[in-house]
Every structure is written in structure tokens, then in C-alpha cells.
Design an enzyme around this catalytic site. Structure first.
Site, short mmCIF file in Angstrom:
data_model
loop_
_atom_site.label_atom_id
_atom_site.label_comp_id
_atom_site.label_asym_id
_atom_site.label_seq_id
_atom_site.Cartn_x
_atom_site.Cartn_y
_atom_site.Cartn_z
N ASP A 34 16.73 8.68 -32.70
CA ASP A 34 16.88 9.94 -31.94
C ASP A 34 17.49 9.59 -30.59
OD1 ASP A 34 15.30 12.87 -32.47
OD2 ASP A 34 16.06 12.53 -30.43
N THR A 120 21.48 19.22 -40.96
CA THR A 120 21.75 19.98 -39.72
C THR A 120 22.58 21.23 -40.02
OG1 THR A 120 21.70 17.93 -38.46
CG2 THR A 120 22.81 19.80 -37.43
N HIS A 176 25.08 27.98 -47.23
CA HIS A 176 23.68 28.07 -46.83
C HIS A 176 23.59 29.05 -45.66
CE1 HIS A 176 19.58 26.88 -46.22
NE2 HIS A 176 19.79 26.27 -45.09
#
Ligand code: APR
EC number: 1.1.1.37
Length: 320
Positions: A34, A120, A176
């Protein structure tokens, strides 16, 4: 044999859940990455301490350095920002596009042989951009959406008919987003077409339409309830199913955002289609026949994805 290495780019809600599931299933050693300092390290420590209780052997580490994902077999990308109430997935485009650039370069430089699963949002545009930035072959970069959307559809159908979720095989195609195409003609209750089963049970076509609409808006429903972020348990478990299909050479046919060039009349677009996942990544895209209405709905959905790619290219000239 050395353990497999699973790199999770993004250590937020989905990333942490992915790490827990992968560890519990002993899929391999796990690296949480991260940009936020301390988050991946803290989550890695916390999750490592589940091991003695749950009885898993997996080394879980946290890092802010891309060098630590070197040689990863699977990379699952959740880096970016999630939706807040009132936002569409498309509202995330600008921020998450720049995140995909950094992540794509990190993958290219450290684990170009990995199978990469993007989660994402906005998914169909982000997986395309990630593939472009990473330069990996198209069969090794895929987006997670259809497994989740189909799971939502299956959940609602199982509730409606009061049957086991295990007996519902639900099918969702397209992007999506709110234009996704739940395909009732390929959706079955243990082999019985869902529309036939609805007739047997006296469930109206309008009610099935309502379930289709709820599926399309399934992510937004959860965002509205959580208020501070978006869904993470079901997205994570869906990503894990795809990683397992690759690592185990399972040849599963899963609805995923795969690169489609030629089939479905598409010209090089990432969009939700049934695809075979095995040791070579996306090994085949299955082109099913659709009714005229389903074709028209798929066109609306793929047009929406294409519009997002135009927006990406305007934001990031290197993609044009
Ligand atoms: N590199 C690496 N990590 C990053 C970067 C970056 N450039 N930018 C942001 N992150 C990290 C954040 O620090 C955060 O820890 O990504 C993580 C995202 O976690 P959450 O905010 O908890 O979001 P999550 O619910 O996990 O969803 C992530 O998946 O479903 C999609 O729409 C959702 O795009 C969102 C993504």
C-alpha cells in the site's frame, strides 16, 4: 516446492479480506502493498496472528516498496479509492487511473510473469488501463466483476425461490456498471431455466425483472448502507476464486472482465464475458448466442465501457 507468492496491491478493506482468505486457504505466502505507511505492515502482523488460531501456514508481510512483490505468481489489485454514497463507479475514473499507472509500472518492473486480477473501479476501464501500463499479455490481466455480479444475482434468486444458493447458476455479462446484463436465458436453478422455474413457482416475469434491477444496482445498495465505503467481503471472495482457478489450473468457466478481440463483435475491449481460467491465464473466451434483446443490452453496456476508455485517453495521453 516453494510456496506460491500472492501480492495484494492495496491493503484496504478488500485487500485485507483477500489476505485473510488467501492465508486461510494456504494459497501461498502473501505480500500486502500500500502507499499508506503502516497499514500493510499492521494488517500483515494482525493477520499473521490469526495463523495459530486458524491453523494456517502462510507468511504474511506488509510493505510500501514494490521491490517486495518481485516474482509474485498472482497479483490482485484493489489500490485506489472506493465509492461513497451518491458516487457512481465512473466518478472514480481520474483518481484511480493515476493509481493504475503506478501499479502497472510496479508490476512490469517486478513480476511481469504474474497473473493479474484487477478489482479497482471503474472496473472495465481500470483493467484495460492496468494492462496498457503494465505491458503484460492480455491473457494474463483480467478484471473481477462477473463472479461478484453473478453471485449477487444468485443470492437474490435463491432468496426469492427459497432454494440453496448452491443450486443457482446465475449469469451476468457486460460491463461492471449499471448497464451490466444479467442474462436470464443462461441462468438456471440446478439446470432448470430460471424463467421456467419462475412459472412453476408462480413468480411473475415482473418480479424477475425487479431482481435483475436489484442485481444491477447491487454494489450501490451496499454503498448506501455502509456510507463510508463499498462492498468488500464478496468482492474479495470472488477475486480469490479467480486466483484459485489460475493457481490450480482448474479450467473454470467464470464470468470475468476479459480482453475480447473479435468475439461478440468487439474490437479489443475488456468486458464481462464467460472465460476459461487455467494455468495460462485466460485460456478462452466463450461466445454464447444471445437473443436480440440481450445483444442490444450488451451493446449499451459495451458502449458505456468504450466511452470510459475515451475519457481515460483524454486524461492520460500515453494511453491514446
Ligand atoms: N498504490 C497503492 N495503494 C494505494 C494507492 C496507490 N497508488 N492509492 C490508494 N491506495 C490504497 C489506499 O491507501 C487504501 O488502503 O488502496 C487502498 C484502498 O482501500 P479501501 O479504501 O479500503 O478500498 P476498498 O474497499 O478495498 O476498494 C478498493 O476496489 O471495489 C473497488 O471501488 C472499489 O476502487 C475501489 C477498490
Amino acid at each position: 516446492m516453494a510456496r506460491k507468492k500472492i501480492a495484494l496491491i492495496g491493503s484496504g478493506m478488500i485487500g485485507g479480506t483477500l489476505a485473510h482468505l488467501a492465508a486461510k486457504k494456504e494459497m501461498g505466502d502473501i505480500v500486502l502493498f500500500d502507499i499508506a505507511e503502516g497499514i500493510p505492515q499492521g494488517k500483515a502482523l494482525d493477520l499473521s496472528q490469526c495463523g495459530p488460531v486458524e491453523g494456517f501456514d502462510a507468511k504474511i508481510t506488509g510493505t510500501n516498496d514494490y521491490a517486495d512483490i518481485a516474482g509474485a505468481d498472482v497479483v490482485i489489485v484493489t489500490a485506489g479509492v472506493p465509492r461513497k454514497p451518491g458516487m457512481s463507479r465512473d466518478d472514480l475514473l481520474g483518481i484511480n487511473l493515476s493509481v493504475m499507472k503506478a501499479v502497472g509500472e510496479g508490476i512490469k518492473n517486478n513480476c511481469p510473469d504474474a497473473f493479474v486480477i484487477c478489482i479497482t473501479n471503474p472496473l472495465d476501464a481500470m483493467v484495460w488501463a492496468l494492462r496498457e501500463f503494465s505491458g503484460l499479455p492480455h491473457n494474463k490481466v483480467v478484471g473481477m466483476a462477473g463472479v461478484l455480479d453473478s453471485a449477487r444475482f444468485a443470492t437474490f434468486l435463491a432468496w426469492e425461490f427459497d432454494v440453496s444458493v448452491k443450486d443457482v447458476n446465475a449469469f451476468v455479462l457486460g460491463g461492471h456498471g449499471d448497464t451490466m446484463v444479467p442474462v436470464t436465458s443462461y441462468t438456471t436453478i440446478n439446470g432448470i431455466p430460471v424463467n421456467d422455474y419462475a412459472k412453476i413457482k408462480g413468480v411473475s416475469a415482473d418480479r424477475i425483472d425487479e431482481i435483475v434491477k436489484r442485481t444491477r444496482a447491487g454494489g450501490g445498495e451496499i454503498v448506501g448502507l455502509l456510507k463510508t465505503g463499498s462492498a468488500y467481503y464478496a468482492p474479495a471472495t470472488s477475486g480469490i476464486a479467480m486466483a484459485e482457478a489460475y493457481l490450480g489450473d482448474q479450467k473454470r468457466i467464470l464470468p470475468v472482465a476479459a480482453y475480447v478481440d473479435g468475439k461478440y463483435g468487439l474490437d479489443g475491449l475488456y468486458v464481462g464475458v464467460p472465460a476459461v481460467i487455467g494455468a495460462n491465464g485466460i485460456e478462452d473466451v466463450v461466445e454464447i448466442s444471445l437473443s436480440d434483446e440481450e445483444k442490444a443490452n450488451l451493446k449499451v453496456s459495451t458502449d458505456a465501457v468504450e466511452e470510459l476508455l475515451v475519457a481515460c485517453k483524454a486524461l492520460e495521453p500515453s494511453l491514446a
